[in-house]
Scaffold this active site. Structure first.
Site, PDB file in Angstrom:
ATOM      1  CB  ILE A  89      -0.995  -0.015   1.198  1.00  0.00           C
ATOM      2  CG1 ILE A  89      -1.997   1.128   1.063  1.00  0.00           C
ATOM      3  CG2 ILE A  89      -0.274   0.035   2.527  1.00  0.00           C
ATOM      4  CD1 ILE A  89      -2.812   1.118  -0.222  1.00  0.00           C
ATOM      5  CD  GLU A 106      -8.195  -5.566   5.626  1.00  0.00           C
ATOM      6  OE1 GLU A 106      -7.579  -6.284   6.455  1.00  0.00           O
ATOM      7  OE2 GLU A 106      -8.106  -5.703   4.399  1.00  0.00           O
ATOM      8  N   GLY A 119      -5.606  -7.016   0.835  1.00  0.00           N
ATOM      9  CA  GLY A 119      -6.099  -6.053   1.808  1.00  0.00           C
ATOM     10  C   GLY A 119      -5.264  -4.791   1.782  1.00  0.00           C
ATOM     11  CD  GLU A 120      -0.766  -4.436   2.762  1.00  0.00           C
ATOM     12  OE1 GLU A 120      -0.312  -3.587   1.956  1.00  0.00           O
ATOM     13  OE2 GLU A 120      -0.114  -5.422   3.142  1.00  0.00           O
ATOM     14  N   GLY A 121      -6.030  -1.876   1.603  1.00  0.00           N
ATOM     15  CA  GLY A 121      -6.519  -0.819   0.739  1.00  0.00           C
ATOM     16  C   GLY A 121      -5.853  -0.812  -0.621  1.00  0.00           C
TER      17      GLY A 121
END
Length: 350
Positions: free
Chosen positions: A93, A173, A318-320
């Site tokens: 990210i 997240e 994830g992580e955006g």
């Protein structure tokens, strides 16, 4: 019609569509970009929607269920290690946010670790509700007070970035075990059997997947009757959710209230949106769905929401990260609306 003219409701939608159709192109030739431009204009209530100071906020939290390793192949300590990786700029990210000039904010929503002075206060928002949730195999994941505090904190963080000029936000997240929480939320919200909601998360093998499904079936049975008796979405979140998911829920609600464009990431981010949408149906009007996750439950979420994501790259990190990857597509949609010539201005025959 001047873009300074105040237009609302159906008139705004009609005028936006006219501007989109009147660009120097065949009707519909830019496909989904036209839809995004229209949606952004309706969100911002303007004929000239723009993205200002885009942010992605990554909420991190631990889950009590993960301490026993029943649903996760990696130890719970990885959550804190990855938060430090975010802070130090070394995660995926970070790479994508740097590439697209997106501001990244990392939030300790409830990591089972005391960061103390190990993380730069300017790079980590300390909003810890607790050192991880409680194990939902044994009872409720969090108290009502903890839930309300988490939702409130998520809203306050969004208010802060909005106050600094941001009007475009993506939520990410980090939390070992949070795909299990998202699976339970999906099942309780939609009625889809829990075994059809569970995926491999951070890469469990076949044997571990069977154990994960059996464990989540046990959790489902424990909370089934109390949730059936009180199907309030906050009751679902309180019983099987995570602090990071609760903060994301609050962030969605506040961002929609502030008329921000919201880019929805993958499985866990969409689980939080399921809760937010169950609280306020209008939240989804502000949401652009970034991608289809490689996690099997995400496609079911998208079908339930009747949502069409922009990308399908098989990502499930994830992580955006999916939200960051979708950003340039959304930016292009707004750029064509604001900068592309019309047939009249270019002297092009229809």
């Amino acid at each position: 019609m001047s873009s300074a003219t105040v237009i609302t409701g159906a008139d705004l939608q009609k005028e936006l569509q006219h501007r989109i159709d009147n660009k120097t192109k065949p009707p519909g030739a830019l496909g989904r970009l036209g839809e995004i431009a229209l949606q952004a204009g309706l969100i911002q209530q303007t004929l000239n929607p723009v993205i200002r100071h885009p942010h992605i906020i990554v909420f991190a939290g631990d889950h009590g269920i993960a301490a026993g390793g029943l649903v996760n192949p990696f130890p719970q300590a990885v959550t804190a290690q990855m938060v430090l990786n975010f802070v130090n700029g070394g995660a995926a990210i970070n790479v994508f946010c740097r590439q697209h000039d997106i501001q990244l904010i990392v939030v300790d929503a409830g990591v089972n670790y005391d960061f103390g002075d190990t993380a730069d206060l300017k790079k980590l928002v300390h909003a810890k509700i607790g050192y991880g949730t409680r194990n939902y195999l044994e009872g409720e994941a969090m108290s009502s007070e903890e839930l309300q505090k988490a939702i409130g904190e998520g809203g306050k963080i969004v208010e802060t970035v909005f106050g600094a000029g941001c009007n475009f936000i993506g939520l990410g997240e980090m939390g070992i075990g949070n795909t299990s929480s998202a699976s339970l939320i999906l099942s309780f919200i939609t009625g889809i059997p829990i075994e059809d909601c569970v995926g491999r998360g951070t890469g469990v093998n076949d044997e571990q997947l069977e154990k994960k499904i059996a464990t989540l079936k046990q959790a489902y049975r424990l909370h089934q009757d109390p949730i059936a008796h009180s199907p309030d979405p906050l009751n679902i979140l309180r019983r099987v959710g995570g602090f990071e998911i609760a903060m994301m829920t609050g962030a969605y609600l506040k961002a929609a209230e502030l008329k921000m464009i919201i880019t929805v990431d993958g499985f866990i981010a969409t689980a939080a949106l399921l809760i937010a949408r169950a609280i306020d149906l209008t939240v989804q009007k502000n949401c652009i769905f970034a991608h289809t996750s490689g996690e099997q439950g995400h496609e079911k979420m998208l079908r339930y929401l009747d949502a069409r994501p922009l990308l399908n790259l098989g990502m499930r990190l994830g992580e955006g990260t999916g939200a960051a990857m979708a950003f340039p597509v959304i930016q292009s949609a707004l750029n064509f609306l604001n900068e592309m010539a019309s047939f009249e201005s270019a002297g092009v025959s229809r």
